[in-house]
Design a protein around this motif. Sequence first.
Motif, mmCIF file in Angstrom:
data_model
loop_
_atom_site.group_PDB
_atom_site.id
_atom_site.type_symbol
_atom_site.label_atom_id
_atom_site.label_comp_id
_atom_site.label_asym_id
_atom_site.label_seq_id
_atom_site.Cartn_x
_atom_site.Cartn_y
_atom_site.Cartn_z
ATOM 1 N N ALA A 81 0.838 -1.195 0.000
ATOM 2 C CA ALA A 81 0.000 0.000 0.000
ATOM 3 C C ALA A 81 0.872 1.245 0.000
ATOM 4 C CB ALA A 81 -0.923 -0.006 1.211
ATOM 5 N N GLY A 82 0.265 2.354 -0.355
ATOM 6 C CA GLY A 82 0.960 3.628 -0.364
ATOM 7 C C GLY A 82 -0.041 4.763 -0.277
ATOM 8 N N ALA A 83 0.484 5.989 -0.371
ATOM 9 C CA ALA A 83 -0.371 7.169 -0.264
ATOM 10 C C ALA A 83 0.116 8.241 -1.229
ATOM 11 C CB ALA A 83 -0.346 7.706 1.165
ATOM 12 N N PHE A 84 -0.831 9.006 -1.741
ATOM 13 C CA PHE A 84 -0.528 10.197 -2.542
ATOM 14 C C PHE A 84 -0.933 11.417 -1.739
ATOM 15 C CE2 PHE A 84 -1.639 7.478 -6.426
ATOM 16 C CZ PHE A 84 -0.318 7.201 -6.720
ATOM 17 N N LEU A 93 -5.237 6.803 -0.414
ATOM 18 C CA LEU A 93 -4.586 5.554 -0.021
ATOM 19 C C LEU A 93 -4.764 4.564 -1.166
ATOM 20 C CD1 LEU A 93 -5.997 5.161 3.604
ATOM 21 C CD2 LEU A 93 -3.838 6.217 2.901
ATOM 22 N N TRP A 94 -3.729 3.803 -1.475
ATOM 23 C CA TRP A 94 -3.817 2.889 -2.613
ATOM 24 C C TRP A 94 -3.127 1.562 -2.333
ATOM 25 C CZ3 TRP A 94 1.181 1.973 -4.048
ATOM 26 C CH2 TRP A 94 2.126 3.002 -3.888
ATOM 27 N N ALA A 95 -3.553 0.552 -3.095
ATOM 28 C CA ALA A 95 -2.887 -0.756 -3.118
ATOM 29 C C ALA A 95 -1.986 -0.793 -4.339
ATOM 30 C CB ALA A 95 -3.922 -1.877 -3.193
ATOM 31 N N GLY A 96 -0.788 -1.316 -4.170
ATOM 32 C CA GLY A 96 0.155 -1.392 -5.273
ATOM 33 C C GLY A 96 -0.150 -2.543 -6.216
ATOM 34 N N VAL A 97 0.365 -2.437 -7.433
ATOM 35 C CA VAL A 97 0.198 -3.478 -8.441
ATOM 36 C C VAL A 97 1.560 -4.122 -8.678
ATOM 37 C CG1 VAL A 97 -0.464 -3.999 -10.824
ATOM 38 C CG2 VAL A 97 -1.710 -2.241 -9.524
ATOM 39 N N PHE A 128 2.807 8.164 -14.012
ATOM 40 C CA PHE A 128 2.068 6.920 -13.896
ATOM 41 C C PHE A 128 2.676 6.036 -12.817
ATOM 42 C CE2 PHE A 128 1.437 2.436 -15.065
ATOM 43 C CZ PHE A 128 0.047 2.397 -15.000
ATOM 44 N N LEU A 129 1.826 5.578 -11.905
ATOM 45 C CA LEU A 129 2.200 4.585 -10.909
ATOM 46 C C LEU A 129 1.021 3.631 -10.808
ATOM 47 C CD1 LEU A 129 4.140 3.589 -8.629
ATOM 48 C CD2 LEU A 129 2.726 4.943 -7.080
ATOM 49 N N PRO A 130 1.187 2.374 -11.240
ATOM 50 C CA PRO A 130 0.040 1.458 -11.229
ATOM 51 C C PRO A 130 -0.448 1.206 -9.802
ATOM 52 C CG PRO A 130 2.053 0.284 -11.814
ATOM 53 C CD PRO A 130 2.406 1.723 -11.710
ATOM 54 N N HIS A 131 -1.747 1.427 -9.589
ATOM 55 C CA HIS A 131 -2.327 1.273 -8.259
ATOM 56 C C HIS A 131 -3.843 1.127 -8.366
ATOM 57 C CE1 HIS A 131 -3.031 5.530 -9.054
ATOM 58 N NE2 HIS A 131 -4.045 5.439 -8.184
ATOM 59 N N VAL A 132 -4.443 0.701 -7.273
ATOM 60 C CA VAL A 132 -5.894 0.671 -7.120
ATOM 61 C C VAL A 132 -6.217 1.578 -5.939
ATOM 62 C CG1 VAL A 132 -7.896 -0.749 -6.495
ATOM 63 C CG2 VAL A 132 -6.164 -1.650 -8.067
#
Length: 192
Positions: A81-84, A93-97, A128-132
């Motif tokens: 996971a990460g954050a922008f 908040l996001w989940a990484g790909v 671009f950073l692949p995430h959900v």
Amino acid sequence: MRAFLALVPPLEVIEQLDDVLAPRRDALAPRGEWRWSRPEHRHVTLAFLLELDDWREEALVEAGQRWADRTAPTRLSLRGAGAFPDPGAARVLWAGVDEEVPGTLEHWARSLRALASRAGGRVDGTRFLPHVTLARSVGGPRAAGHLLQALDTVETSAWTAEEVCLVRSELGQGPGGTPRHTVLHRWTLARS
């Protein structure tokens, strides 16, 4: 119209993600501080179109089909996971790909952004950073380090991304004022 080109994870991956999110979300995120994305909104955006005239949609669909005809599917999973923009002042908040072949989605994003632009779309050119996307902060940036530590355990099974979708996004038109997403077209990736 506002639209995006995206990969939609299969239902079993969305359910695995929800199984990880539910207890963490309820225990660590006070109500009202975060707006959690609805399961049907979870996707990996490859190209975001700030504007696409309706009459240009056909040109985009045709260009997307030519791209899909020469593009091979790829294997993905969600991990971490990460954050922008950053954990100390997070808005998203996001989940990484995790990609079986690193760099594939970045290449796809560049190609799809270019063809959408040539078809007449006004394309967002952010890095671009692949995430959900998992959640958005309510009322401004928030410290999210404790949430990211808990969400870093996100890990789903792998799936094969075999299609890219063109999705219309209508802000505030969904349940509870959320966006309404409507899939306008699906391109099946043909090359194996």
